[in-house]
Design a protein around this motif. Structure first.
Motif, short mmCIF file in Angstrom:
data_model
loop_
_atom_site.label_atom_id
_atom_site.label_comp_id
_atom_site.label_asym_id
_atom_site.label_seq_id
_atom_site.Cartn_x
_atom_site.Cartn_y
_atom_site.Cartn_z
N HIS A 160 47.34 38.46 43.12
CA HIS A 160 47.06 39.73 42.54
C HIS A 160 46.00 39.57 41.78
O HIS A 160 45.28 38.56 41.56
N CYS A 195 46.30 46.12 38.32
CA CYS A 195 46.14 44.89 39.39
C CYS A 195 44.96 45.16 40.33
O CYS A 195 44.91 46.37 40.66
N TYR A 198 44.55 44.18 46.19
CA TYR A 198 45.82 44.68 46.98
C TYR A 198 46.90 43.82 47.20
O TYR A 198 46.68 42.72 47.89
CU1 CUA Z 1 49.50 43.22 42.14
CU2 CUA Z 1 47.86 44.62 43.27
#
Ligand code: CUA
Length: 326
Positions: A160, A195, A198
């Motif tokens: 992330h 975030c 992906y």
């Molecule tokens: Cu966790 Cu994108």
């Protein structure tokens, strides 16, 4: 002028500028690091505009001059000067300007990290240490105003990336590794983090709120956060607490002060005091009911099972109990 003939920029510009002032805008900085990143952006943009204007000037000159040839010496000057010297000078100046900002952004401040932020599919586990004990929260990071505070960034599953555009830079959360990111908030308020790598189905819903308060208010909050959960105060929340225990919620969630000690999902000791439910819904009784009823609908792929099969009254009691955990 009629609306139909109004130029497009007159309509789009206010909308675009309104976007700049949002709690998730790198161009509306509320932290020392974000200010530097924003400065870098404006300097790069100014440099790009100057180069673009120069290139347009040269193109215009070529059109005006038509197909007439230059003397060889003059043509070489244009090629060497415009094709080699000019880009090298411009790019070197911009590179040096950008690199000069790096040491400041990498400075983690004088104190140990204020929290460990763990990116998990698809939520943020935020763990503070208070008087030697670990206090876990979720989808919300609290920072004191005016202090340089670092966070340790980790992940137990996939990669992330933590990014709070209004406060600072961005860092990856990589399994098996601990990275660090520092913030130095200059304005109180709630800023949106996300975030930025992906990470699966609900990547786009993996948000967190960063709440900046005065250092005194932050200390008060941490003290309250460290306390165990309040026992239910009335019949309906007592029914909710019983439902929580009997349906096995404690296998995944912890509520300090009760028998629930699961660590798979978010710690719910003070879940009613957080900015959002599941990181996506408003923190209200309705929000909790909605989330318990069909979490999959709000966060596709979420590991939390649906409690749609519960009678409405039980679902309501559960929602009221959770909302009361302030
Ligand atoms: Cu966790 Cu994108």
């Amino acid at each position: 002028m009629t609306a139909a003939r109004r130029p497009l920029p007159a309509i789009c510009l206010p909308l675009a500028l309104a976007g700049c002032a949002s709690p998730q805008s790198a161009l509306s900085p509320a932290g020392r690091d974000a200010e530097q990143v924003a400065t870098l952006f404006w300097v790069m943009l100014a440099g790009a505009i100057v180069v673009w204007l120069l290139m347009m000037g040269v193109a215009l000159y070529a059109v005006i001059r038509g197909g007439r040839e230059h003397a060889e010496r003059r043509a070489k000057l244009y090629i060497v000067g415009g094709g080699i010297v000019f880009p090298v000078v411009v790019l070197t100046v911009l590179l040096v300007f950008g690199l000069r900002l790096l040491p400041g952004l990498l400075d983690l401040g004088p104190d140990p990290p204020i929290a460990v932020v763990s990116g998990e599919q698809w939520w943020w586990r935020v763990t503070y240490t208070h008087e030697g004990r670990e206090i876990a929260a979720a989808n919300e990071l609290r920072l004191p105003l005016g202090r340089r505070s670092a966070v340790a960034v980790v992940s137990p599953d996939v990669i992330h990336a933590l990014w709070v555009p209004a406060l600072g830079g961005k860092v990856d959360a990589i399994p098996g590794r601990t990275n660090h990111l520092a913030f130095e908030p200059t304005r109180e308020g709630t800023y949106r983090g996300l975030c930025a790598e992906y990470c699966g189905l609900s990547h786009a819903l993996m948000n967190l709120d960063v709440v900046v308060t005065s250092p005194e208010e932050h200390a008060r909050w941490l003290e309250a956060e460290a306390a165990p959960a309040k026992p239910p105060a009335d019949d309906i929340t007592r029914r909710g607490a019983e439902a929580f225990a009997s349906h096995g919620c404690g296998a995944c969630h912890a509520i300090r002060g009760t028998a629930a000690a699961g660590t798979l999902g978010p710690d719910l000791t003070h879940v009613g005091g957080r900015t959002r439910v599941g990181g996506v819904l408003p923190n209200t009784v309705d929000g909790f009911r909605d989330w318990l009823d069909h979490p999959e609908h709000h966060k596709p792929g979420v590991h939390m099972p649906s409690f749609h099969m519960l009678p409405t009254a039980e679902l309501d009691a559960l929602a009221r109990y959770l909302d009361g955990l302030q």
